[in-house]
Motif scaffolding. Structure first.
Motif, PDB file in Angstrom:
ATOM      1  N   ASN A   7       0.799  -1.213   0.000  1.00  0.00           N
ATOM      2  CA  ASN A   7       0.000   0.000   0.000  1.00  0.00           C
ATOM      3  C   ASN A   7       0.835   1.268   0.000  1.00  0.00           C
ATOM      4  O   ASN A   7       0.778   2.064  -0.914  1.00  0.00           O
ATOM      5  N   ASP A   8       1.623   1.459   1.032  1.00  0.00           N
ATOM      6  CA  ASP A   8       2.299   2.739   1.201  1.00  0.00           C
ATOM      7  C   ASP A   8       3.777   2.528   1.488  1.00  0.00           C
ATOM      8  O   ASP A   8       4.138   1.921   2.488  1.00  0.00           O
ATOM      9  N   LEU A   9       4.605   3.032   0.599  1.00  0.00           N
ATOM     10  CA  LEU A   9       6.047   2.932   0.767  1.00  0.00           C
ATOM     11  C   LEU A   9       6.669   4.300   1.033  1.00  0.00           C
ATOM     12  O   LEU A   9       7.885   4.430   1.042  1.00  0.00           O
ATOM     13  N   SER A  10       5.844   5.300   1.246  1.00  0.00           N
ATOM     14  CA  SER A  10       6.349   6.665   1.387  1.00  0.00           C
ATOM     15  C   SER A  10       7.194   6.858   2.645  1.00  0.00           C
ATOM     16  O   SER A  10       7.985   7.794   2.715  1.00  0.00           O
ATOM     17  N   ASP A  11       7.054   5.980   3.631  1.00  0.00           N
ATOM     18  CA  ASP A  11       7.843   6.117   4.854  1.00  0.00           C
ATOM     19  C   ASP A  11       9.247   5.539   4.714  1.00  0.00           C
ATOM     20  O   ASP A  11      10.092   5.741   5.582  1.00  0.00           O
ATOM     21  N   LYS A  12       9.531   4.875   3.610  1.00  0.00           N
ATOM     22  CA  LYS A  12      10.852   4.280   3.372  1.00  0.00           C
ATOM     23  C   LYS A  12      11.823   5.343   2.849  1.00  0.00           C
ATOM     24  O   LYS A  12      11.454   6.211   2.087  1.00  0.00           O
ATOM     25  N   SER A  13      13.079   5.234   3.259  1.00  0.00           N
ATOM     26  CA  SER A  13      14.099   6.151   2.756  1.00  0.00           C
ATOM     27  C   SER A  13      14.600   5.641   1.407  1.00  0.00           C
ATOM     28  O   SER A  13      14.338   4.501   1.015  1.00  0.00           O
ATOM     29  N   LEU A  14      15.349   6.491   0.708  1.00  0.00           N
ATOM     30  CA  LEU A  14      15.923   6.087  -0.573  1.00  0.00           C
ATOM     31  C   LEU A  14      16.854   4.887  -0.407  1.00  0.00           C
ATOM     32  O   LEU A  14      16.860   3.983  -1.243  1.00  0.00           O
ATOM     33  N   GLU A  15      17.623   4.878   0.669  1.00  0.00           N
ATOM     34  CA  GLU A  15      18.546   3.775   0.911  1.00  0.00           C
ATOM     35  C   GLU A  15      17.800   2.476   1.166  1.00  0.00           C
ATOM     36  O   GLU A  15      18.192   1.415   0.665  1.00  0.00           O
ATOM     37  N   ASP A  16      16.709   2.558   1.938  1.00  0.00           N
ATOM     38  CA  ASP A  16      15.900   1.364   2.197  1.00  0.00           C
ATOM     39  C   ASP A  16      15.280   0.834   0.909  1.00  0.00           C
ATOM     40  O   ASP A  16      15.250  -0.374   0.674  1.00  0.00           O
ATOM     41  N   LEU A  17      14.782   1.752   0.090  1.00  0.00           N
ATOM     42  CA  LEU A  17      14.181   1.344  -1.175  1.00  0.00           C
ATOM     43  C   LEU A  17      15.218   0.686  -2.083  1.00  0.00           C
ATOM     44  O   LEU A  17      14.962  -0.360  -2.689  1.00  0.00           O
ATOM     45  N   GLN A  18      16.414   1.276  -2.153  1.00  0.00           N
ATOM     46  CA  GLN A  18      17.468   0.720  -3.000  1.00  0.00           C
ATOM     47  C   GLN A  18      17.910  -0.652  -2.505  1.00  0.00           C
ATOM     48  O   GLN A  18      18.136  -1.565  -3.300  1.00  0.00           O
ATOM     49  N   THR A  19      18.020  -0.815  -1.198  1.00  0.00           N
ATOM     50  CA  THR A  19      18.400  -2.105  -0.631  1.00  0.00           C
ATOM     51  C   THR A  19      17.359  -3.167  -0.947  1.00  0.00           C
ATOM     52  O   THR A  19      17.693  -4.291  -1.345  1.00  0.00           O
ATOM     53  N   THR A  20      16.099  -2.809  -0.815  1.00  0.00           N
ATOM     54  CA  THR A  20      15.025  -3.754  -1.101  1.00  0.00           C
ATOM     55  C   THR A  20      14.985  -4.095  -2.580  1.00  0.00           C
ATOM     56  O   THR A  20      14.783  -5.259  -2.949  1.00  0.00           O
ATOM     57  N   ILE A  21      15.179  -3.117  -3.443  1.00  0.00           N
ATOM     58  CA  ILE A  21      15.190  -3.370  -4.886  1.00  0.00           C
ATOM     59  C   ILE A  21      16.330  -4.319  -5.237  1.00  0.00           C
ATOM     60  O   ILE A  21      16.154  -5.247  -6.033  1.00  0.00           O
ATOM     61  N   SER A  22      17.481  -4.119  -4.642  1.00  0.00           N
ATOM     62  CA  SER A  22      18.624  -4.994  -4.883  1.00  0.00           C
ATOM     63  C   SER A  22      18.316  -6.426  -4.439  1.00  0.00           C
ATOM     64  O   SER A  22      18.623  -7.388  -5.151  1.00  0.00           O
ATOM     65  N   ASP A  23      17.718  -6.563  -3.277  1.00  0.00           N
ATOM     66  CA  ASP A  23      17.344  -7.874  -2.765  1.00  0.00           C
ATOM     67  C   ASP A  23      16.293  -8.537  -3.665  1.00  0.00           C
ATOM     68  O   ASP A  23      16.369  -9.732  -3.949  1.00  0.00           O
ATOM     69  N   LEU A  39       6.015 -16.954  -9.349  1.00  0.00           N
ATOM     70  CA  LEU A  39       6.867 -16.152  -8.471  1.00  0.00           C
ATOM     71  C   LEU A  39       7.468 -14.976  -9.232  1.00  0.00           C
ATOM     72  O   LEU A  39       7.547 -13.859  -8.702  1.00  0.00           O
ATOM     73  N   VAL A  40       7.871 -15.201 -10.468  1.00  0.00           N
ATOM     74  CA  VAL A  40       8.405 -14.120 -11.305  1.00  0.00           C
ATOM     75  C   VAL A  40       7.369 -13.020 -11.443  1.00  0.00           C
ATOM     76  O   VAL A  40       7.677 -11.831 -11.309  1.00  0.00           O
ATOM     77  N   HIS A  41       6.133 -13.391 -11.703  1.00  0.00           N
ATOM     78  CA  HIS A  41       5.063 -12.402 -11.865  1.00  0.00           C
ATOM     79  C   HIS A  41       4.863 -11.598 -10.579  1.00  0.00           C
ATOM     80  O   HIS A  41       4.754 -10.364 -10.625  1.00  0.00           O
ATOM     81  N   GLN A  42       4.819 -12.279  -9.439  1.00  0.00           N
ATOM     82  CA  GLN A  42       4.621 -11.589  -8.166  1.00  0.00           C
ATOM     83  C   GLN A  42       5.800 -10.659  -7.858  1.00  0.00           C
ATOM     84  O   GLN A  42       5.601  -9.525  -7.428  1.00  0.00           O
ATOM     85  N   LEU A  43       7.005 -11.143  -8.081  1.00  0.00           N
ATOM     86  CA  LEU A  43       8.182 -10.318  -7.809  1.00  0.00           C
ATOM     87  C   LEU A  43       8.249  -9.111  -8.740  1.00  0.00           C
ATOM     88  O   LEU A  43       8.668  -8.030  -8.323  1.00  0.00           O
ATOM     89  N   ASN A  44       7.840  -9.291  -9.984  1.00  0.00           N
ATOM     90  CA  ASN A  44       7.812  -8.152 -10.905  1.00  0.00           C
ATOM     91  C   ASN A  44       6.834  -7.086 -10.437  1.00  0.00           C
ATOM     92  O   ASN A  44       7.109  -5.888 -10.550  1.00  0.00           O
ATOM     93  N   MET A  45       5.690  -7.504  -9.910  1.00  0.00           N
ATOM     94  CA  MET A  45       4.723  -6.526  -9.393  1.00  0.00           C
ATOM     95  C   MET A  45       5.284  -5.798  -8.168  1.00  0.00           C
ATOM     96  O   MET A  45       5.131  -4.584  -8.043  1.00  0.00           O
ATOM     97  N   VAL A  46       5.943  -6.525  -7.275  1.00  0.00           N
ATOM     98  CA  VAL A  46       6.544  -5.907  -6.091  1.00  0.00           C
ATOM     99  C   VAL A  46       7.651  -4.949  -6.522  1.00  0.00           C
ATOM    100  O   VAL A  46       7.763  -3.832  -6.022  1.00  0.00           O
ATOM    101  N   MET A  47       8.458  -5.397  -7.482  1.00  0.00           N
ATOM    102  CA  MET A  47       9.555  -4.564  -7.988  1.00  0.00           C
ATOM    103  C   MET A  47       9.013  -3.264  -8.575  1.00  0.00           C
ATOM    104  O   MET A  47       9.580  -2.194  -8.345  1.00  0.00           O
ATOM    105  N   GLU A  48       7.930  -3.346  -9.315  1.00  0.00           N
ATOM    106  CA  GLU A  48       7.326  -2.151  -9.907  1.00  0.00           C
ATOM    107  C   GLU A  48       6.871  -1.169  -8.822  1.00  0.00           C
ATOM    108  O   GLU A  48       7.062   0.033  -8.951  1.00  0.00           O
ATOM    109  N   SER A  49       6.319  -1.687  -7.741  1.00  0.00           N
ATOM    110  CA  SER A  49       5.891  -0.829  -6.632  1.00  0.00           C
ATOM    111  C   SER A  49       7.078  -0.103  -6.020  1.00  0.00           C
ATOM    112  O   SER A  49       7.021   1.107  -5.777  1.00  0.00           O
TER     113      SER A  49
END
Length: 76
Positions: A7-23, A39-49
């Motif tokens: 739902n809401d990722l606005s509370d995450k910092s840029l560093e947190d977002l970058q770390t999660t994207i890398s993971d 799993l690829v489809h689900q991860l792609n949707m999460v990655m897009e968010s």
């Protein structure tokens, strides 16, 4: 397409977002190698968010810093 359960990722910092994207990229590569398409489809949707929120924060940061995107090539 963004993931419906994120739902809401606005509370995450840029560093947190970058770390999660890398993971997520590591997990996505594993899912591709194993051929797990659901799993690829689900991860792609999460990655897009996460990428969408990261890009939004980067755009806001650039606007705050008032960085000009024009290069002056005229000689004095």
């Amino acid at each position: 397409m963004q993931h419906p359960f994120i739902n809401d990722l606005s509370d995450k910092s840029l560093e947190d977002l970058q770390t999660t994207i890398s993971d997520l990229m590591k997990k996505l590569n594993f899912a591709y190698r194993t051929g797990n398409q659901p799993l690829v489809h689900q991860l792609n949707m999460v990655m897009e968010s996460y990428k969408s929120e990261y890009n939004k924060k980067m755009d806001d940061m650039i606007k705050k810093q008032n960085i000009q995107n024009k290069i002056n090539i005229q000689k004095d």
